[in-house]
Design an enzyme around this catalytic site. Structure first.
Site, PDB file in Angstrom:
ATOM      1  N   ASP A   1       0.827  -1.209   0.000  1.00 35.69           N
ATOM      2  CA  ASP A   1       0.000   0.000   0.000  1.00 35.69           C
ATOM      3  C   ASP A   1       0.858   1.256   0.000  1.00 35.69           C
ATOM      4  O   ASP A   1       0.627   2.194  -0.776  1.00 35.69           O
ATOM      5  CB  ASP A   1      -0.910   0.025   1.237  1.00 35.69           C
ATOM      6  CG  ASP A   1      -1.767  -1.223   1.342  1.00 35.69           C
ATOM      7  OD1 ASP A   1      -1.831  -1.967   0.353  1.00 35.69           O
ATOM      8  OD2 ASP A   1      -2.355  -1.436   2.407  1.00 35.69           O
TER       9      ASP A   1
ATOM     10  N   TYR B   1      -5.570 -10.331  10.128  1.00 34.97           N
ATOM     11  CA  TYR B   1      -4.428 -10.085   9.244  1.00 34.97           C
ATOM     12  C   TYR B   1      -3.154 -10.649   9.872  1.00 34.97           C
ATOM     13  O   TYR B   1      -2.414 -11.421   9.251  1.00 34.97           O
ATOM     14  CB  TYR B   1      -4.290  -8.580   8.999  1.00 34.97           C
ATOM     15  CG  TYR B   1      -3.258  -8.211   7.967  1.00 34.97           C
ATOM     16  CD1 TYR B   1      -3.625  -8.038   6.642  1.00 34.97           C
ATOM     17  CD2 TYR B   1      -1.920  -8.049   8.300  1.00 34.97           C
ATOM     18  CE1 TYR B   1      -2.692  -7.697   5.679  1.00 34.97           C
ATOM     19  CE2 TYR B   1      -0.970  -7.711   7.353  1.00 34.97           C
ATOM     20  CZ  TYR B   1      -1.367  -7.533   6.049  1.00 34.97           C
ATOM     21  OH  TYR B   1      -0.433  -7.209   5.099  1.00 34.97           O
TER      22      TYR B   1
HETATM   23  C1  GLA Z   1      -3.492  -4.677   3.407  1.00 36.58           C
HETATM   24  C2  GLA Z   1      -1.992  -4.529   3.730  1.00 36.58           C
HETATM   25  C3  GLA Z   1      -1.131  -4.831   2.516  1.00 36.58           C
HETATM   26  C4  GLA Z   1      -1.512  -6.156   1.862  1.00 36.58           C
HETATM   27  C5  GLA Z   1      -3.034  -6.239   1.672  1.00 36.58           C
HETATM   28  C6  GLA Z   1      -3.469  -7.595   1.189  1.00 36.58           C
HETATM   29  O1  GLA Z   1      -3.895  -3.692   2.505  1.00 36.58           O
HETATM   30  O2  GLA Z   1      -1.722  -3.234   4.186  1.00 36.58           O
HETATM   31  O3  GLA Z   1       0.232  -4.825   2.882  1.00 36.58           O
HETATM   32  O4  GLA Z   1      -1.028  -7.239   2.589  1.00 36.58           O
HETATM   33  O5  GLA Z   1      -3.747  -5.948   2.872  1.00 36.58           O
HETATM   34  O6  GLA Z   1      -2.960  -7.847  -0.061  1.00 36.58           O
END
Ligand code: GLA
Length: 383
Positions: free
Chosen positions: A168, A218
């Site tokens: 991101d 996550y």
């Molecule tokens: C979030 C995290 C990213 C990535 C996405 C899944 O956005 O910030 O680093 O892991 O999830 O692809």
């Protein structure tokens, strides 16, 4: 929007600021692969956070979140996590500069924008990246974009508590209009991939479900992937991440993985392959084939990686029924937020109709739909 932020700064601090911006991002394919050292295919979008900043001489960092109408201040000698969640994204970035040996003098900052919150477009990364970019420029620190990207990522780890990958922040910092970024998250080598969108559109549909589970789940997914790597390392010395794994390796030792870790790891291996094949399809301008990889990605995210939710699944199911939608999938961390769909330009209206007829957000309203345009990464806004 720029003027609004600038005027707010003038109103509160009574002087002229310098202006910066950092965009949100989309990701075409390659989800949850970044922290497994794999590939991702994000792009910066035309939704962004705007920053008005200026050094002050009151020895304080003074922040104002325009979209919330809230302010925060702290002494420059007291850079620490606060009770104000939004301020932590900014403080977390300041802390990274300091930890790297830079002096960050006192400054004022007003920020706000149109990246929808909790929609999976990475508003938090846009805030971190914009703050890093603004500090670097304001004080002439001469730090590279890559290093600032890492500062922004570490701010998310240390001040927001999410062990995110680098996608991101990288996309928000390095995006380029008209291009997706194919990033190798191991070497951090990247390539701009032109995307000829003459006949297509990227359409995001917001479930209206805020991804509250996201940070705990996550971090759990990361741990499950690491558990898988540990098992493989007993047999394959060359495996340092799931990037190095193959389905044959997983299958040879599947009895050791247990059902959950096996499914998580197999999703990652397959998603990396889908991304590589998907890029080949894009290079051939075969958008139809690319769309099928997007659907495949969603299936894997939903069934194997289990980061989808009924609302995301429903939006993808509706997308599948509309002629001219080439592909659709959940985007970002999951558990809510948006789907991203690749749609023939002339069929966007049909798609929107089908979504509005078939889906209501949890509070009973029509979902927000955004047609996004791929834009540039973080930058200064000229006056
Ligand atoms: C979030 C995290 C990213 C990535 C996405 C899944 O956005 O910030 O680093 O892991 O999830 O692809």
């Amino acid at each position: 929007m720029n003027e609004q932020i600038k005027n707010k700064f003038r109103e509160i601090f009574g002087c002229e600021p310098q202006m910066f911006r950092a965009p949100g991002r989309v990701n075409l394919i390659g989800e949850h692969t970044d922290y497994n050292c794999g590939f991702v295919l994000p792009a910066a979008v035309d939704k962004m956070i705007i920053f008005a900043v200026k050094p002050n001489n009151v020895n304080k960092f003074r922040f104002y979140a325009n979209d919330l109408g809230e302010s925060f201040e702290t002494s420059v000698d007291n850079i620490a996590k606060s009770d104000t969640a939004w301020a932590n994204y900014l403080l977390g970035v300041v802390a990274q500069f300091v930890a790297d040996g830079h002096q960050v003098p006192a400054f004022d900052c007003v920020f706000g924008g149109n990246v929808p919150l909790g929609a999976g477009m990475s508003s938090s990364a846009a805030i971190e990246v914009g703050m890093a970019f603004a500090i670097n420029e304001m004080f002439g620190l001469g730090i590279s974009r890559l290093k600032m990207t890492k500062f922004a990522q570490m701010a998310e780890h240390e001040y927001a508590g999410v062990n995110c990958g680098i996608m991101d922040q990288f996309a928000s910092m390095h995006g380029k209009a008209g291009h997706v970024v194919r990033l190798d998250c191991r070497s951090l080598d990247f390539e701009y991939f032109p995307l000829d969108m003459t006949n297509y559109r990227l359409v995001l549909v917001n479930t209206g479900v805020k991804h509250e589970l996201a940070s705990s789940e996550y971090n759990k997914r990361r741990a499950e992937c690491e558990a898988g790597v540990k098992i493989l390392q007993k047999y394959y010395s060359g495996v340092s991440s799931l990037r190095d794994a193959t389905m044959a390796m997983l299958d040879a030792h599947s009895n050791e993985f247990g059902d959950v870790v096996y499914r998580r790891c197999s999703y990652i291996v397959e998603e990396n392959d889908r991304l590589i094949d998907g890029c080949k399809a894009l290079a051939d301008n075969d958008f139809a084939a690319f769309g099928q990889f997007m659907y495949g990605s969603h299936e894997g995210l939903s069934r194997k990686y289990e980061v989808s939710c009924p609302e995301l699944d429903k939006l993808v199911a509706i997308a599948r029924t509309v002629l001219g939608v080439l592909g659709s999938r959940m985007m970002g961390g999951g558990f809510g937020g948006c789907t991203i769909s690749l749609v023939e330009k002339l069929k966007v209206a049909d798609f929107e109709c089908a979504i509005k007829a078939g889906y209501k957000t949890p509070d009973g309203s029509e979902p927000d739909i955004y047609e996004v345009v791929i834009g540039d990464g973080a930058g200064r806004i000229d006056s």
